[in-house]
Each structure stands twice: as C-alpha cells, then as structure tokens.
Write a protein that holds these residues in place. Structure first.
Motif, PDB file in Angstrom:
ATOM      1  N   PRO A  35      89.073 -11.508  10.236  1.00 56.93           N
ATOM      2  CA  PRO A  35      88.478 -11.559  11.577  1.00 56.93           C
ATOM      3  C   PRO A  35      89.195 -12.544  12.508  1.00 56.93           C
ATOM      4  O   PRO A  35      89.329 -12.279  13.704  1.00 56.93           O
ATOM      5  N   GLN A  36      89.675 -13.657  11.982  1.00 50.55           N
ATOM      6  CA  GLN A  36      90.399 -14.629  12.805  1.00 50.55           C
ATOM      7  C   GLN A  36      91.718 -14.045  13.288  1.00 50.55           C
ATOM      8  O   GLN A  36      92.097 -14.230  14.442  1.00 50.55           O
ATOM      9  N   MET A  37      92.423 -13.329  12.428  1.00 50.20           N
ATOM     10  CA  MET A  37      93.678 -12.704  12.820  1.00 50.20           C
ATOM     11  C   MET A  37      93.432 -11.631  13.881  1.00 50.20           C
ATOM     12  O   MET A  37      94.202 -11.502  14.844  1.00 50.20           O
ATOM     13  N   LYS A  38      92.352 -10.878  13.738  1.00 52.06           N
ATOM     14  CA  LYS A  38      92.003  -9.847  14.713  1.00 52.06           C
ATOM     15  C   LYS A  38      91.679 -10.474  16.072  1.00 52.06           C
ATOM     16  O   LYS A  38      92.104  -9.978  17.114  1.00 52.06           O
ATOM     17  N   LYS A  39      90.966 -11.587  16.062  1.00 56.56           N
ATOM     18  CA  LYS A  39      90.615 -12.287  17.293  1.00 56.56           C
ATOM     19  C   LYS A  39      91.874 -12.815  17.990  1.00 56.56           C
ATOM     20  O   LYS A  39      92.000 -12.715  19.213  1.00 56.56           O
ATOM     21  N   GLN A  40      92.814 -13.374  17.226  1.00 54.20           N
ATOM     22  CA  GLN A  40      94.057 -13.877  17.802  1.00 54.20           C
ATOM     23  C   GLN A  40      94.867 -12.744  18.427  1.00 54.20           C
ATOM     24  O   GLN A  40      95.467 -12.912  19.490  1.00 54.20           O
ATOM     25  N   LYS A  41      94.875 -11.591  17.777  1.00 54.41           N
ATOM     26  CA  LYS A  41      95.607 -10.444  18.298  1.00 54.41           C
ATOM     27  C   LYS A  41      94.982  -9.958  19.610  1.00 54.41           C
ATOM     28  O   LYS A  41      95.697  -9.646  20.563  1.00 54.41           O
ATOM     29  N   GLN A  42      93.648  -9.901  19.685  1.00 52.56           N
ATOM     30  CA  GLN A  42      92.973  -9.500  20.913  1.00 52.56           C
ATOM     31  C   GLN A  42      93.262 -10.486  22.040  1.00 52.56           C
ATOM     32  O   GLN A  42      93.491 -10.085  23.179  1.00 52.56           O
ATOM     33  N   GLU A  43      93.250 -11.770  21.730  1.00 52.14           N
ATOM     34  CA  GLU A  43      93.510 -12.808  22.732  1.00 52.14           C
ATOM     35  C   GLU A  43      94.937 -12.664  23.280  1.00 52.14           C
ATOM     36  O   GLU A  43      95.154 -12.751  24.486  1.00 52.14           O
ATOM     37  N   LYS A  44      95.885 -12.420  22.406  1.00 48.57           N
ATOM     38  CA  LYS A  44      97.271 -12.275  22.840  1.00 48.57           C
ATOM     39  C   LYS A  44      97.440 -11.028  23.703  1.00 48.57           C
ATOM     40  O   LYS A  44      98.107 -11.074  24.738  1.00 48.57           O
ATOM     41  N   ASN A  45      96.828  -9.923  23.294  1.00 45.48           N
ATOM     42  CA  ASN A  45      96.903  -8.698  24.092  1.00 45.48           C
ATOM     43  C   ASN A  45      96.272  -8.897  25.464  1.00 45.48           C
ATOM     44  O   ASN A  45      96.781  -8.413  26.472  1.00 45.48           O
ATOM     45  N   PHE A  46      95.149  -9.615  25.516  1.00 49.32           N
ATOM     46  CA  PHE A  46      94.479  -9.902  26.784  1.00 49.32           C
ATOM     47  C   PHE A  46      95.397 -10.710  27.695  1.00 49.32           C
ATOM     48  O   PHE A  46      95.548 -10.396  28.878  1.00 49.32           O
ATOM     49  N   GLN A  47      96.040 -11.720  27.158  1.00 45.38           N
ATOM     50  CA  GLN A  47      96.918 -12.574  27.956  1.00 45.38           C
ATOM     51  C   GLN A  47      98.156 -11.818  28.433  1.00 45.38           C
ATOM     52  O   GLN A  47      98.654 -12.067  29.530  1.00 45.38           O
ATOM     53  N   GLU A  48      98.645 -10.883  27.636  1.00 44.67           N
ATOM     54  CA  GLU A  48      99.835 -10.121  28.016  1.00 44.67           C
ATOM     55  C   GLU A  48      99.529  -9.068  29.081  1.00 44.67           C
ATOM     56  O   GLU A  48     100.413  -8.696  29.839  1.00 44.67           O
ATOM     57  N   THR A  49      98.300  -8.577  29.150  1.00 44.56           N
ATOM     58  CA  THR A  49      97.963  -7.511  30.085  1.00 44.56           C
ATOM     59  C   THR A  49      97.395  -8.012  31.404  1.00 44.56           C
ATOM     60  O   THR A  49      97.041  -7.203  32.253  1.00 44.56           O
ATOM     61  N   LEU A  50      97.318  -9.313  31.591  1.00 42.52           N
ATOM     62  CA  LEU A  50      96.795  -9.842  32.853  1.00 42.52           C
ATOM     63  C   LEU A  50      97.764  -9.557  33.996  1.00 42.52           C
ATOM     64  O   LEU A  50      98.975  -9.619  33.819  1.00 42.52           O
ATOM     65  N   LYS A  51      97.189  -9.239  35.163  1.00 44.86           N
ATOM     66  CA  LYS A  51      97.990  -8.889  36.328  1.00 44.86           C
ATOM     67  C   LYS A  51      97.668  -9.835  37.474  1.00 44.86           C
ATOM     68  O   LYS A  51      96.674 -10.558  37.445  1.00 44.86           O
ATOM     69  N   ASP A 107      90.836  -6.118  39.821  1.00 45.44           N
ATOM     70  CA  ASP A 107      92.142  -5.523  39.560  1.00 45.44           C
ATOM     71  C   ASP A 107      92.304  -4.228  40.337  1.00 45.44           C
ATOM     72  O   ASP A 107      93.342  -3.973  40.937  1.00 45.44           O
ATOM     73  N   LYS A 108      91.274  -3.388  40.334  1.00 45.81           N
ATOM     74  CA  LYS A 108      91.340  -2.104  41.036  1.00 45.81           C
ATOM     75  C   LYS A 108      91.470  -2.315  42.537  1.00 45.81           C
ATOM     76  O   LYS A 108      92.231  -1.616  43.203  1.00 45.81           O
ATOM     77  N   GLN A 109      90.745  -3.277  43.090  1.00 45.00           N
ATOM     78  CA  GLN A 109      90.838  -3.553  44.515  1.00 45.00           C
ATOM     79  C   GLN A 109      92.233  -4.052  44.876  1.00 45.00           C
ATOM     80  O   GLN A 109      92.785  -3.672  45.903  1.00 45.00           O
ATOM     81  N   THR A 110      92.796  -4.890  44.030  1.00 39.83           N
ATOM     82  CA  THR A 110      94.144  -5.394  44.272  1.00 39.83           C
ATOM     83  C   THR A 110      95.150  -4.256  44.226  1.00 39.83           C
ATOM     84  O   THR A 110      96.053  -4.186  45.053  1.00 39.83           O
ATOM     85  N   GLU A 111      94.991  -3.350  43.260  1.00 40.27           N
ATOM     86  CA  GLU A 111      95.895  -2.209  43.156  1.00 40.27           C
ATOM     87  C   GLU A 111      95.787  -1.323  44.386  1.00 40.27           C
ATOM     88  O   GLU A 111      96.790  -0.836  44.900  1.00 40.27           O
ATOM     89  N   LYS A 112      94.566  -1.101  44.892  1.00 37.39           N
ATOM     90  CA  LYS A 112      94.376  -0.288  46.095  1.00 37.39           C
ATOM     91  C   LYS A 112      95.077  -0.923  47.290  1.00 37.39           C
ATOM     92  O   LYS A 112      95.729  -0.244  48.077  1.00 37.39           O
ATOM     93  N   LYS A 113      94.953  -2.250  47.431  1.00 37.58           N
ATOM     94  CA  LYS A 113      95.606  -2.948  48.539  1.00 37.58           C
ATOM     95  C   LYS A 113      97.123  -2.837  48.428  1.00 37.58           C
ATOM     96  O   LYS A 113      97.814  -2.638  49.430  1.00 37.58           O
TER      97      LYS A 113
END
Length: 120
Positions: A35-51, A107-113
């Motif tokens: 579960p700790q490894m899964k949580k770290q993977k989710q956190e990394k994916n979240f940080q990589e997909t931020l716009k 995010d959607k509002q920013t993309e529309k702008k």
C-alpha cells in the motif's frame, strides 16, 4: 521440574517456525509495504500531471495556483507573489481534501481561456 520444561528442545518445530516467518513476511508485504508503494506511485503521477492554473496545497500548508511548470519544480502564485517550490512539495491528499473537484474545474476553465486566446 519447571527447569526441565524450559530446557527441553522443541521437536520438529523448526520447519513450522520457517513457515510462520514466511507467512508473517507475506502479511507485512501486503498490509504495509505494497500500500505504501501504491501511495507513492499515485503521488508521483499526481505531481507529474499538474498543469498551469491548477490550484494546489503544499505540504507546508501554502495554498496557491501553479503559474509555471519547470523540470525541477513549480512556480506557485499566491496572494503575496510568486514562489518556486519542488514538485515533491505539492500534496495530493491536501489538495484533494481542500479543493476536491474544484481543482479539476479550474483546469477546464484555464483550458477554455487558452483555447479562446489561441483562436484570436
């Protein structure tokens, strides 16, 4: 008589002891390590997909909007100005707890702008 029981060698329990140790290791793996490894993977994916434009909360408790995405971090725009932070400083749990689906809406509002400005 008590000393005789304490000195007695257990017979045939060494294989049982190894099996129990194996079961404990497998249990620790599935209950704690995985579960700790899964949580770290989710956190990394979240940080990589931020716009740019996403509202986030940092681990320090700072609230802001992402102004720039760089290779080594983010530039966060707050009420007091722009500050640079490492990617690891953005917390998925705090952001989702604070903003929930609102951050996705931003995010959607920013993309529309952005699309509107590109059309002009």
């Amino acid at each position: 008589m008590l000393t005789m029981f304490l000195q007695a060698q257990p017979q045939g329990s060494s294989s049982m002891m190894l099996i129990m140790m194996g079961v404990m290791f497998v249990g620790f793996y599935f209950l704690m390590i995985r579960p700790q490894m899964k949580k770290q993977k989710q956190e990394k994916n979240f940080q990589e997909t931020l716009k740019v434009g996403t509202r986030v909360v940092l681990t320090s408790g700072l609230h802001g909007r992402i102004a720039q995405v760089q290779d080594d971090g983010f530039v966060i725009e707050t009420l007091s100005g722009k500050l640079k932070f490492e990617k690891a400083a953005v917390s998925r749990e705090f952001t989702e707890a604070r903003f929930g689906d609102k951050s996705k809406t931003a995010d959607k509002q920013t993309e529309k702008k952005e699309i509107e400005t590109e059309k002009k």
